[in-house]
Structure formats: structure tokens, C-alpha cells
Write an enzyme that holds these catalytic residues in place. Sequence first.
Site, PDB file in Angstrom:
ATOM      1  CE  LYS A 191      -1.858   3.083   1.847  1.00 54.13           C
ATOM      2  NZ  LYS A 191      -1.616   4.477   1.389  1.00 54.13           N
ATOM      3  CD  GLU A 266      12.960   1.004  10.085  1.00 57.91           C
ATOM      4  OE1 GLU A 266      13.363   1.867  10.883  1.00 57.91           O
ATOM      5  OE2 GLU A 266      13.512  -0.106   9.962  1.00 57.91           O
ATOM      6  CB  CYS A 300      13.290   9.160   8.033  1.00 51.79           C
ATOM      7  SG  CYS A 300      14.380   8.010   7.201  1.00 51.79           S
ATOM      8  CD  GLU A 398       9.804  13.578  10.949  1.00 56.58           C
ATOM      9  OE1 GLU A 398       8.645  13.175  11.118  1.00 56.58           O
ATOM     10  OE2 GLU A 398      10.719  12.872  10.475  1.00 56.58           O
TER      11      GLU A 398
END
Length: 516
Positions: A191, A266, A300, A398
Site C-alpha cells: 500500500k 520505521e 527521515c 519533526e
Amino acid sequence: MTNQANDQPTRYVPADLPGRIQHYIGGAFVDSADGATFDVLEPVTNDVYLQAAAGKKADVDRAVAAARDAFVNGPWPRMLPRERSRILHRIADLVESRDARLAELESFDSGLPITQALGQARRAAENFRFFADLVVAQADDTFKVPGRQINYVNRKPIGVAGLITPWNTPFMLESWKLGPALATGNTVVLKPAEFTPLSASLWAGIFEEAGLPEGVFNLVNGLGEEAGDALVKHPDVPLISFTGESSTGQLIFANAAPNLKGLSMELGGKSPAVVFADADLDAAIDATIFGVFSLNGERCTAGSRILVERAVYDEFVERYAAQAQRVVVGDPQDPETEVGALVHPEHYDKVMSYIEIGKSEGRLVAGGGRPEGFESGNYVAPTVFADVPPSARIFQEEIFGPVVAITPFDTDEEALALANGVRYGLAAYVWTNDLKRAHNFSQAIEAGMVWLNSNNVRDLRTPFGGVKASGLGHEGGYRSIDFYTDQQAVHITLGKVHNPTFGKQAAGKPAFGKGA
Ligand code: NAD
């Protein structure tokens, strides 16, 4: 504070762009059961250029059924590792031979600079090659108890793996999961992220051409809360490998609990780059510029907080800001471009709102908004804030864009407290030439991965993953093989059967204790 913009070229649109994207289930391209689609925008104009099938539970059910059938009845899980490996190498060859096409589509769909998208396409091929080699080299444990027993590990694929991926470097991150999941004999339902479904639609053709059996790879496009959610909750999907935001990871963790699924997560990051006064400052500046502005800062492992020892702080900030202003912002398809357009207007708004917040939290020394000459599209000038206190939101949260916070420190202890003083723990970068400090400091940092005097250059054999809010479990090398397989222990008696014998007493005696 303007960034150098490359000359705005005539807008480049890749040839033969599809107008719609379907699911790929059981070897066939199909629409959603209810015919629903969603809009996909391209980040330079924010025009809708594509309709993608919007998968829901019915489509996920169908894809999982196809994957389950291929797992239970198909050849893939039963093939020799060498046979699977050959197909994986063919996949790598095909990806390599199409790298330019992959890169132009990825760059068009995601806004990543074309040269960086090309690097990511090659890395995707390398991921397949690496896991193709690894499953052939794989050896499992055998334990001998002389004269009595042998115990061996029977490693088995688990079943249908659900792979849920984000929009930053989509094709490469998909390969990172597809490679080991397939190499180990599982079947999959992928997906991909709804912002960037274009490159994922190429996998089906590549896999068919490479000879992957029907039903082994299935793709369902759609929104996270619909298609992703149905995959996470499906009882016939024992494994979910997820890459995305920490908050989504928390939700998936809860939704996977009733079926006790294997999870690999992750998640997000706010990684520190710690620069000591004795470091090679030229190298540290180059690396920390690249570390947060490459991939548009949508990375990331971006070193989005730079901690600098006071003795070199002013010089560092001045040089860093000057270099950040020279970073070339431009059309993603232009090979000169270093920072392209952010993926989507929603994400652009989020990054811009952090820049506004930053203006009251730190000292703006570069960027600070839309670069000059770019009236439309999701363009953000590489933005640098200095003197950012650890309590600032731009220090803690973030942002996932080309925005960096720089903070001074005086002692190693203070630097460590600053480095560890956030909820995330994905990566860290340490710059010093003091050998003892380098190791002691690196080992004390709460991060899954540390780079010492280095940019983010990763050997595929090493563990990949984060601690704290950055992840759960590690993938990379054999750790990926472990995640995608069961290690069944088989115990065999060689000598005399080692049996404590119950019920040995003479017949006729009472079987319920010694009696009254
Ligand atoms: P996201 O969490 O919004 O979405 C990731 C994927 O999850 C998408 O495919 C989305 O459709 C799906 N999803 C969303 N809600 C879901 C739900 N309820 N159930 C199941 N699936 C759902 O993340 P994003 O914005 O696409 O990606 C950016 C994030 O990914 C950043 O936080 C970044 O740090 C992180 N990331 C981490 C790594 C890593 O290796 N640690 C790598 C790349 C990106």
C-alpha cells in the site's frame, strides 16, 4: 536572503504519463470494487494530473486473498533460494535499465531533484541485488549436544506481508521492504503513499517481466485510513512493515494488536548533528548542509538539529548560512537543482507554518519562506535558524522540510543532553577528531544509527532502525531476513530417549496419590 534559483526552464513533463492508476491484484490491473478514485497532484503546479484507484476494505480483501492463495498453493515459498534469487537479480537488472524513466517519474510525482531521484532508483536496484545474494548465502544455526541431540533452525517464510510506505523516496523505500519480503518467500500486498503513487505502479510490469509468479506481488492504492487500515486489520496478514510518521505508527500498533501481528516500524526523526570545535569544519559544513537539504529535507534521517561547540559557533553559523543561501532551488527535473518542490500543498503549508513559528523561536539567518522568483509550486528556500533553545518547537518537532535549527553548547555533557533531549532517536552525526570522545559520545547518544565524521552513507548489511519514538525493531541485512521469516526450532534425539517416566508405579496401585 535569497537562494540562487536556476533559470526557470520550460516546464518539463515526462512523456507517456498515465492518466489513471489501478490496483494490481492476482496478476491483473483492476479498478476499485466501488470504482472510487482519488486525485494526485504534481508539486510544481499543484495541478491534478492523475486519478488513482482508491482501495477500500473490499479491494484489500481481494488482494490478500490473491496473496494468500499464492502463498498456500503457489511455487514461490517452495522455490530454492537460488531460484528466487535469480528472479530478484532480474528485477534489479530491469530497475537499473529503467533508472532514467523511474527517476523522471519519481521526480515529477514527488518534487525530488532528478539527480537525487536517479540515485534512489539505483539504490532500489541495489536493495534487490543485496537480498538476492543474502538469501543464497543464508546459513542457519545447528546446535549439537554430543551423542544426545541435534537442534536445527528451520527458517520459513511467514505468509502475506503487508507493506505500507511513505511518500518520501517512495520507490526506494518500497524496494527496501519488497526485496527482503520476496527474497524470503513471502507474498505481499503493498500500500504505497497516496501523495506519490506513480512509481509504485511500475513494479507490476517489472515483476512480470522478471518472472515473479502471479499473486506474489499485489498492490492496492488508496488512503491510509481506508486501504492502509484494512491491511493492518486483516486477519490473514501476519506481518506489517510500516514506514511513516510516529503518530501513524502508534495507531497501527494499536490496530494490529487484536491479531498480534509481527510489526516493524520505521518512524520519524529529529536527528542531531554534533560539531565539536576540533572537527574538520569544512567537511562538517558540507555534510550538515547536505544532511538536511538533500531530498528536499524530506528525509527521515535528516540532521535537522545542529549542535555546535561555542568556540566555533559564530564562524560555523556564518559560513553555514552563507552556503545555505547558495543552495540551488529549482525545477525538480533540472539536473542543476539541489532542492526541488515539496511533495504536496498540505505538506508545504505545514513546513511554512514551522518557519513562521521559528521566526519567534530563533534567529533567522537564511531562507525563511518562498524563494524569490517562484510564484507558485511548493518551493521553500533552505531555511536556517540559529540560537534555537531546546524548548523551541522547531528544535523538538519533526518538520520534514529544508529547515534546520542550530544551537550552541559548551561542554560534552551539555551536548549529550541536547542531543538526547527529544522524543525521537533515529540517527545522529558526530564531528570530532578526538578518538575517545568520538566513541564515548556516539555510544551514549540515544539513536539507532550514528555516523562519525561522515554523512549518511550506509552499508546495506548494517542494522537500520530507530529507538524511542523513531521506531520499533531493526531491519537491514540479516535483520530483515529475521523479520520476514519464522525460525522454527527442530529438536532431534540421537541417543537414548531422555524421558522422565510418569505413571511408572505397579499396576493396581491407586493413581490418585498415596491415599488416605
Ligand atoms: P504517514 O504516516 O502519513 O503515512 C505513511 C503511510 O501510512 C502512507 O502509505 C499512508 O497512507 C499510511 N497510513 C496513514 N494512516 C494509516 C492508518 N491509519 N493505517 C494504515 N496505514 C496508514 O507518513 P508520511 O507523511 O507518508 O511520511 C513521512 C514520515 O515518514 C516522516 O515522519 C518520516 O520521518 C517517516 N519516515 C521514516 C523513515 C524511517 O526509516 N525511519 C523513512 C522514511 C520516512
